[in-house]
Design a protein around this motif. Structure first.
Motif, short mmCIF file in Angstrom:
data_model
loop_
_atom_site.label_atom_id
_atom_site.label_comp_id
_atom_site.label_asym_id
_atom_site.label_seq_id
_atom_site.Cartn_x
_atom_site.Cartn_y
_atom_site.Cartn_z
N TYR A 245 0.81 -1.16 0.15
CA TYR A 245 0.08 -0.13 0.11
C TYR A 245 1.00 1.33 0.04
O TYR A 245 0.25 2.21 -0.60
N TYR A 246 1.94 1.35 0.56
CA TYR A 246 2.87 2.33 0.76
C TYR A 246 3.22 2.86 -0.73
O TYR A 246 3.79 4.01 -0.99
N GLY A 247 2.98 2.03 -1.71
CA GLY A 247 3.46 2.43 -3.25
C GLY A 247 2.26 3.07 -3.94
O GLY A 247 2.24 3.70 -5.08
N ARG A 248 1.13 2.98 -3.33
CA ARG A 248 -0.14 3.62 -3.88
C ARG A 248 -0.34 5.08 -3.68
O ARG A 248 0.15 5.72 -2.74
N TRP A 249 -0.84 5.92 -4.75
CA TRP A 249 -0.97 7.13 -4.68
C TRP A 249 -1.76 7.82 -3.34
O TRP A 249 -1.64 8.67 -3.05
N THR A 250 -2.72 6.91 -3.04
CA THR A 250 -3.72 7.10 -1.99
C THR A 250 -2.87 7.41 -0.90
O THR A 250 -3.12 8.32 -0.09
N TYR A 251 -1.87 6.29 -0.67
CA TYR A 251 -1.02 6.41 0.48
C TYR A 251 -0.36 7.63 0.74
O TYR A 251 -0.31 8.31 1.62
N LYS A 252 0.15 8.04 -0.41
CA LYS A 252 0.96 9.11 -0.22
C LYS A 252 0.41 10.62 -0.26
O LYS A 252 0.82 11.46 0.64
N TYR A 253 -0.81 10.82 -0.85
CA TYR A 253 -1.59 11.90 -0.17
C TYR A 253 -2.08 11.69 1.40
O TYR A 253 -1.81 12.98 1.99
N GLU A 254 -2.25 10.61 1.78
CA GLU A 254 -2.79 10.49 3.12
C GLU A 254 -1.61 10.64 4.16
O GLU A 254 -1.81 11.50 5.10
N GLU A 255 -0.61 10.28 3.89
CA GLU A 255 0.77 10.60 4.55
C GLU A 255 1.07 12.16 4.71
O GLU A 255 1.30 12.44 5.82
N ALA A 256 1.04 12.54 3.55
CA ALA A 256 1.44 13.86 3.47
C ALA A 256 0.62 14.91 4.22
O ALA A 256 0.75 15.63 4.79
N ALA A 257 -0.82 14.64 4.28
CA ALA A 257 -1.82 15.29 5.17
C ALA A 257 -1.80 15.02 6.44
O ALA A 257 -1.81 15.96 7.35
N ARG A 258 -1.56 13.70 6.82
CA ARG A 258 -1.04 13.35 8.14
C ARG A 258 0.02 14.12 8.68
O ARG A 258 -0.04 14.64 10.05
N LYS A 259 1.04 14.57 8.04
CA LYS A 259 2.20 15.13 8.43
C LYS A 259 1.83 16.70 8.13
O LYS A 259 2.89 17.66 8.53
N GLY A 260 0.78 17.33 7.89
CA GLY A 260 0.58 18.68 7.89
C GLY A 260 0.95 19.34 6.75
O GLY A 260 0.66 20.55 6.58
N ALA A 261 1.21 18.69 5.47
CA ALA A 261 1.54 19.45 4.48
C ALA A 261 0.20 19.85 3.61
O ALA A 261 -0.87 19.62 3.90
N VAL A 262 0.30 21.08 3.01
CA VAL A 262 -0.73 21.73 2.46
C VAL A 262 -1.05 21.11 0.97
O VAL A 262 -2.04 21.21 0.44
N GLY A 263 0.00 20.48 0.41
CA GLY A 263 -0.06 19.77 -0.84
C GLY A 263 0.93 18.79 -1.10
O GLY A 263 1.79 18.82 -0.40
N ALA A 264 0.61 17.89 -2.12
CA ALA A 264 1.41 16.86 -2.53
C ALA A 264 1.23 16.79 -3.84
O ALA A 264 0.16 16.69 -4.67
N ILE A 265 2.60 16.64 -4.61
CA ILE A 265 2.54 16.29 -6.01
C ILE A 265 3.29 15.28 -6.40
O ILE A 265 4.39 14.89 -6.05
N LEU A 266 2.77 14.34 -7.21
CA LEU A 266 3.13 13.38 -7.57
C LEU A 266 3.70 13.24 -8.99
O LEU A 266 3.17 13.61 -9.82
N ILE A 267 4.98 12.73 -8.94
CA ILE A 267 5.56 12.90 -10.42
C ILE A 267 5.18 11.44 -11.35
O ILE A 267 5.18 10.34 -10.70
N HIS A 268 4.49 11.66 -12.25
CA HIS A 268 4.20 10.41 -13.21
C HIS A 268 5.08 9.86 -14.11
O HIS A 268 5.65 10.64 -14.90
N LYS A 269 5.52 8.77 -13.73
CA LYS A 269 6.43 8.14 -14.74
C LYS A 269 5.91 6.74 -14.72
O LYS A 269 5.30 6.00 -14.09
#
Ligand SMILES: [Zn+2]
Length: 568
Positions: A207-231
């Motif tokens: 699950y750590y690899g999924r984009w949904t996790y990345k957004y959730e983790e960023a929000a949990r840490k108090g970030a205001v935004g998250a940008i995923l690099i698409h490759k």
């Protein structure tokens, strides 16, 4: 399994034999204990009789109704979807199952909002010398404001955080304690590459690899935004998929107190390259750096200045939940759950020709199976020891929303649910010789699954693409993440009278021409043998889990083990 059960199951698998070969003769021999595993299959005669009464034509009849044009593609929060929910609730009532939704009803209300990015949204990269670049929506970036506000402003430093993963069980932390409050995090999709099964599941995606996790983790840490690099190779899908699934209205569960991002975005690889080079950095080197355990976050000299506007449309839809109370005074407070989503994509009014997404395969078939399993449980002469829950969920096509809500609002605590078995898109292709049970091997129930597959003469087909992370894209995952051992049951590739190439060709034709298209229609004349077979298989597994002395658990070290034992 004893000889008698084998005879009965053989009769189940070859229905003509049910009529011509009475099982009475086998009954005269004393039953042999199951030799192979301590779980084995110990289904009582009442359970065998119940699973024998599962009928392919019942499943087909449900599919025919649910995928009728009158149901308008069962859109989430739309009339057709609501009719489907009422139909399923009515079936549950007719079977005599008890309601397990809100206020003594079969329905569990799921509050949602639809968010459509406004045309005047601005997404601008500002470098340290003040030069600003507006990114082109859909071509260069996609972004949603998850705070569900009509308007948000972001003006924040961008920090590159590698894979954006903090996973103590793999001794991995991309953040290294950096305070990212108020920042915008730039990160890679997927997870550090490895062949070591004990490290992020090897080649398989966790699950750590999924984009949904990345957004959730960023929000949990108090970030205001998250940008995923698409490759493309890393995401395992092209930009078009990102673009198509991020244009127009997107549904979310209504705010529930969890932190959310003002800008949850993806950018094209070329944009990321420019972003790094204007900070004097090199994309390829930065990507390589992220694969090391010693990686530390890298602040860029570029800021994100975004003006996010959104149309916010609150609406609601319903999960449908029923229960068959268990027969054991000791264990009836615990349960086994079956799930299948009823929603599909609705109608696209602006599309010429057939514009109804009937969703016959996806997922009227799973609903038909769920209802048929519910019917025979309710009619069985005996009850399993634990209670059996049936949940037909909404909003799957919107991002597993109905099941996510269910996972957070279960009729009994997650720790008391032994197992969830899910059905999604089980195409009527004849007599399957295999089953797919991806994820079952991660649970302590797997020996029972293997023994049962053997009893049913099914080969277990391994996941052909573990790197694509299909496990995280179906409703069982919503229950896994709250700790419940969960997996989907499907039918595999090899069917009686055909070779594997035929099965693969069926898959390819379906994926190309019918999957998530209006042509996913009901046609009479399809062979629902496989749907009935996986229904019987799942019925047997659920009964066995419901009668075991102990509830099912995740294997040691599994990523969901912590969630399972959070309340211990
Ligand atoms: Zn589906």
């Amino acid at each position: 399994m004893n000889i008698r059960t084998i005879a009965v199951l053989a009769a189940v698998l070859f229905p003509i034999a049910v009529i011509s070969a009475p099982v009475v003769s086998a009954q005269q021999k004393p039953p042999k204990p199951h030799a192979e595993s301590r779980f084995g299959s110990h289904l009582p005669p009442a359970a065998i009789a119940a699973l024998q009464s599962i009928r392919p034509d019942s499943i087909e009849t449900h599919v025919r109704f649910l995928s009728h044009d009158l149901l308008e593609g069962r859109g989430t929060g739309q009339r057709g979807g609501d009719i489907a929910a009422e139909y399923i609730a009515t079936q549950f009532a007719l079977y005599g199952l008890r309601p397990a939704g809100d206020n003594g009803s079969y329905l569990q209300k799921v509050p949602m909002v639809g968010i459509t990015p406004g045309g005047d949204t601005r997404f601008t990269l500002v470098s340290s010398n003040g030069s600003a670049t507006d990114l082109k929506p859909l071509d260069e970036y996609v972004a949603y404001d998850q705070t569900q506000q009509p308007e948000s402003k972001v003006d924040a430093d961008i920090v590159y955080v590698g894979y954006g993963i903090e996973a103590p069980e793999y001794n991995w932390d991309d953040y290294k304690g950096l305070d990212v409050k108020g920042k915008v995090l730039l990160m890679l999709v997927n997870e550090p590459p490895s062949d070591d099964l004990k490290f992020f599941g090897g080649k398989a995606l966790t699950y750590y690899g999924r984009w949904t996790y990345k957004y959730e983790e960023a929000a949990r840490k108090g970030a205001v935004g998250a940008i995923l690099i698409h490759k493309a190779e890393m995401a395992s899908y092209p930009w078009e998929v990102v673009r198509n699934s991020n244009s127009g209205e997107k549904a979310y569960l209504k705010l529930d107190g969890n932190p959310r991002l003002k800008a949850a975005a993806w950018i094209q690889l070329s944009i990321a390259r420019n972003l790094f080079s204007s900070s004097g950095l090199d994309l390829d080197r930065m990507m390589a750096a992220a694969t090391s355990r010693d990686f530390k976050p890298v602040p860029l000299t570029v800021r994100l200045s975004a003006h996010m506007t959104s149309k916010v449309r609150p609406f609601e839809s319903n999960n449908v939940i029923a229960v068959l109370p268990g027969g054991s005074a000791l264990l009836k407070d615990e349960g086994v759950m079956y799930t299948a989503h009823y929603d599909h994509l609705g109608i696209r009014p602006d599309m010429p020709g057939d514009n109804i997404y009937n969703g016959a395969m996806d997922n009227a078939t799973g609903c038909g199976i769920l209802m048929e399993i519910a019917r025979v449980y309710a009619n069985a002469a005996q009850k399993p020891r634990r209670s059996i829950y049936f949940a037909s969920v909404t909003g799957e096509e919107q991002g597993l929303l109905g099941s996510e809500y269910l996972g957070k609002h279960l009729p009994i605590p997650a720790g008391k649910i032994s197992l969830d078995l899910n059905y999604d898109d089980v195409r009527p292709l004849g007599a399957n010789e295999e089953v797919e049970v991806t994820g079952a091997d991660r649970t302590t129930f797997y020996p029972a699954v293997q023994a049962m597959a053997q009893d049913f003469r099914f080969r277990i087909r391994p996941d052909a693409h573990p790197e694509a992370g299909h496990y995280y894209r179906s409703d069982h995952f919503s229950l896994a993440r709250v700790g419940i051992p969960a997996f989907s049951i499907n039918e595999g590739i090899k069917f009686k009278g055909h070779d594997e190439a035929w099965g693969l060709a069926q898959d390819e034709d379906y994926n190309k021409h019918h999957y998530h298209q209006p042509s996913d229609d009901y046609h009479s004349g399809m062979d629902y043998t496989s749907d009935a077979a996986v229904a019987r298989f799942g019925f047997a597994l659920g009964w066995e889990a419901a009668n075991q002395a102990r509830t099912v658990d995740w294997k040691k070290g599994d990523e969901f083990e912590r969630a399972r034992h959070a309340g211990d």
